[in-house]
Design a protein around this motif. Structure first.
Motif, PDB file in Angstrom:
ATOM      1  N   LEU A 102       0.850  -1.184   0.000  1.00 19.93           N
ATOM      2  CA  LEU A 102       0.000   0.000   0.000  1.00 19.93           C
ATOM      3  C   LEU A 102       0.887   1.236   0.000  1.00 19.93           C
ATOM      4  O   LEU A 102       1.897   1.279   0.689  1.00 19.93           O
ATOM      5  CB  LEU A 102      -0.902   0.017   1.241  1.00 19.93           C
ATOM      6  CG  LEU A 102      -1.752   1.265   1.490  1.00 19.93           C
ATOM      7  CD1 LEU A 102      -2.789   1.457   0.389  1.00 19.93           C
ATOM      8  CD2 LEU A 102      -2.432   1.176   2.843  1.00 19.93           C
ATOM      9  N   VAL A 103       0.484   2.246  -0.782  1.00 24.78           N
ATOM     10  CA  VAL A 103       1.167   3.541  -0.793  1.00 24.78           C
ATOM     11  C   VAL A 103       0.232   4.548  -0.146  1.00 24.78           C
ATOM     12  O   VAL A 103      -0.921   4.696  -0.564  1.00 24.78           O
ATOM     13  CB  VAL A 103       1.522   3.991  -2.233  1.00 24.78           C
ATOM     14  CG1 VAL A 103       2.168   5.368  -2.218  1.00 24.78           C
ATOM     15  CG2 VAL A 103       2.443   2.976  -2.892  1.00 24.78           C
ATOM     16  N   ILE A 104       0.717   5.214   0.895  1.00 24.80           N
ATOM     17  CA  ILE A 104      -0.043   6.260   1.579  1.00 24.80           C
ATOM     18  C   ILE A 104       0.639   7.584   1.275  1.00 24.80           C
ATOM     19  O   ILE A 104       1.825   7.753   1.560  1.00 24.80           O
ATOM     20  CB  ILE A 104      -0.079   6.039   3.103  1.00 24.80           C
ATOM     21  CG1 ILE A 104      -0.714   4.691   3.428  1.00 24.80           C
ATOM     22  CG2 ILE A 104      -0.823   7.187   3.792  1.00 24.80           C
ATOM     23  CD1 ILE A 104      -0.618   4.308   4.893  1.00 24.80           C
ATOM     24  N   TRP A 105      -0.118   8.517   0.712  1.00 25.72           N
ATOM     25  CA  TRP A 105       0.427   9.841   0.429  1.00 25.72           C
ATOM     26  C   TRP A 105      -0.383  10.860   1.214  1.00 25.72           C
ATOM     27  O   TRP A 105      -1.566  11.028   0.996  1.00 25.72           O
ATOM     28  CB  TRP A 105       0.386  10.156  -1.060  1.00 25.72           C
ATOM     29  CG  TRP A 105       0.944  11.513  -1.400  1.00 25.72           C
ATOM     30  CD1 TRP A 105       1.894  12.210  -0.707  1.00 25.72           C
ATOM     31  CD2 TRP A 105       0.603  12.340  -2.514  1.00 25.72           C
ATOM     32  NE1 TRP A 105       2.162  13.400  -1.324  1.00 25.72           N
ATOM     33  CE2 TRP A 105       1.380  13.505  -2.436  1.00 25.72           C
ATOM     34  CE3 TRP A 105      -0.287  12.191  -3.566  1.00 25.72           C
ATOM     35  CZ2 TRP A 105       1.294  14.529  -3.371  1.00 25.72           C
ATOM     36  CZ3 TRP A 105      -0.371  13.209  -4.501  1.00 25.72           C
ATOM     37  CH2 TRP A 105       0.420  14.358  -4.401  1.00 25.72           C
ATOM     38  N   LEU A 141      -3.645   5.285  -1.122  1.00 24.57           N
ATOM     39  CA  LEU A 141      -4.487   5.941  -0.125  1.00 24.57           C
ATOM     40  C   LEU A 141      -4.004   7.379   0.009  1.00 24.57           C
ATOM     41  O   LEU A 141      -2.854   7.619   0.364  1.00 24.57           O
ATOM     42  CB  LEU A 141      -4.385   5.211   1.218  1.00 24.57           C
ATOM     43  CG  LEU A 141      -5.092   5.833   2.416  1.00 24.57           C
ATOM     44  CD1 LEU A 141      -6.599   5.907   2.196  1.00 24.57           C
ATOM     45  CD2 LEU A 141      -4.786   5.036   3.675  1.00 24.57           C
ATOM     46  N   LEU A 142      -4.873   8.325  -0.306  1.00 26.90           N
ATOM     47  CA  LEU A 142      -4.544   9.749  -0.261  1.00 26.90           C
ATOM     48  C   LEU A 142      -5.143  10.361   0.994  1.00 26.90           C
ATOM     49  O   LEU A 142      -6.334  10.180   1.282  1.00 26.90           O
ATOM     50  CB  LEU A 142      -5.094  10.454  -1.502  1.00 26.90           C
ATOM     51  CG  LEU A 142      -4.813  11.944  -1.628  1.00 26.90           C
ATOM     52  CD1 LEU A 142      -3.319  12.216  -1.819  1.00 26.90           C
ATOM     53  CD2 LEU A 142      -5.598  12.530  -2.794  1.00 26.90           C
ATOM     54  N   VAL A 143      -4.315  11.082   1.757  1.00 27.44           N
ATOM     55  CA  VAL A 143      -4.761  11.776   2.965  1.00 27.44           C
ATOM     56  C   VAL A 143      -4.577  13.264   2.717  1.00 27.44           C
ATOM     57  O   VAL A 143      -3.470  13.713   2.396  1.00 27.44           O
ATOM     58  CB  VAL A 143      -3.949  11.327   4.205  1.00 27.44           C
ATOM     59  CG1 VAL A 143      -4.406  12.072   5.448  1.00 27.44           C
ATOM     60  CG2 VAL A 143      -4.052   9.817   4.403  1.00 27.44           C
ATOM     61  N   ALA A 163      -8.351   1.884  10.197  1.00 17.47           N
ATOM     62  CA  ALA A 163      -9.442   1.135   9.565  1.00 17.47           C
ATOM     63  C   ALA A 163      -9.362   1.234   8.044  1.00 17.47           C
ATOM     64  O   ALA A 163      -9.589   0.244   7.335  1.00 17.47           O
ATOM     65  CB  ALA A 163     -10.796   1.653  10.067  1.00 17.47           C
ATOM     66  N   ALA A 164      -9.024   2.415   7.545  1.00 20.05           N
ATOM     67  CA  ALA A 164      -8.913   2.601   6.093  1.00 20.05           C
ATOM     68  C   ALA A 164      -7.768   1.763   5.527  1.00 20.05           C
ATOM     69  O   ALA A 164      -7.911   1.152   4.469  1.00 20.05           O
ATOM     70  CB  ALA A 164      -8.703   4.076   5.771  1.00 20.05           C
ATOM     71  N   VAL A 165      -6.649   1.734   6.221  1.00 14.02           N
ATOM     72  CA  VAL A 165      -5.509   0.930   5.768  1.00 14.02           C
ATOM     73  C   VAL A 165      -5.909  -0.546   5.706  1.00 14.02           C
ATOM     74  O   VAL A 165      -5.655  -1.232   4.707  1.00 14.02           O
ATOM     75  CB  VAL A 165      -4.278   1.146   6.681  1.00 14.02           C
ATOM     76  CG1 VAL A 165      -3.205   0.094   6.421  1.00 14.02           C
ATOM     77  CG2 VAL A 165      -3.712   2.542   6.479  1.00 14.02           C
ATOM     78  N   ALA A 166      -6.568  -1.035   6.747  1.00 10.48           N
ATOM     79  CA  ALA A 166      -6.996  -2.435   6.762  1.00 10.48           C
ATOM     80  C   ALA A 166      -7.987  -2.719   5.629  1.00 10.48           C
ATOM     81  O   ALA A 166      -7.890  -3.754   4.957  1.00 10.48           O
ATOM     82  CB  ALA A 166      -7.623  -2.776   8.115  1.00 10.48           C
TER      83      ALA A 166
END
Length: 162
Positions: free
Chosen positions: A51-54, A82-84, A115-118
């Motif tokens: 997963l890539v979280i930016w 996943l964009l924050v 929860a979003a990551v999971a």
């Protein structure tokens, strides 16, 4: 004894202090939450990320954001993105919803982020955009942004005009 499954690896792209906070949040585990392996940069990855979280800063123009999302998708395919975004992000909701993302969170609470990551790692999608505050509820936030003296002056002038 069966071999333990390795924790999913997450690539976190953010400003250094925020990146460290996100990594700490996501690498800690308890009875309710799984711990993840995090990498603050591609040079610290062990293989491909799951997963890539930016986490976007305040100063990213919409065109730049759209281009970066496309580049991240291309570079890290098939990893989901996943964009924050910050609470005061200037992007219209309908535009954000058209970005090719598996997850989009606006100023998430720690539990919402976990929860979003999971969810995204399990193949799902997540979306959490905060509503814009109505104009009549912005006086308190204006007081802190302007300073009490400036806010009182503007409030008094508005009352005189009314």
């Amino acid at each position: 004894m069966p071999k333990a499954k390795a924790a999913p690896q997450l690539l976190i792209l953010a400003e250094p202090l925020l990146q460290e906070a996100l990594a700490t949040l996501l690498t800690s585990s308890n009875e309710e939450n799984q711990a993840y392996r995090t990498a603050p940069g591609s040079d610290q990855l062990e293989g491909a990320p799951q997963l890539v979280i930016w986490s976007v800063g305040n100063a990213v123009a919409a065109a730049s954001l759209e281009r970066e999302v496309a580049l991240l998708r291309e570079r890290w395919q098939p990893a989901p993105l996943l964009l924050v975004i910050p609470a005061d992000a200037p992007y219209p909701s309908n535009w954000l919803l058209q970005l090719p993302l598996e997850g989009l969170l606006q100023q998430p609470e720690p539990a919402e982020l976990r929860a979003a990551v999971a969810t995204v790692l399990a193949g799902g999608r997540c979306l959490e955009l905060r509503p814009v505050a109505p104009a009549e509820h912005t006086h308190e936030s204006q007081a802190t942004a302007l300073g009490v003296g400036q806010w009182l002056l503007q409030s008094g002038l508005a009352q005189i005009e009314a």
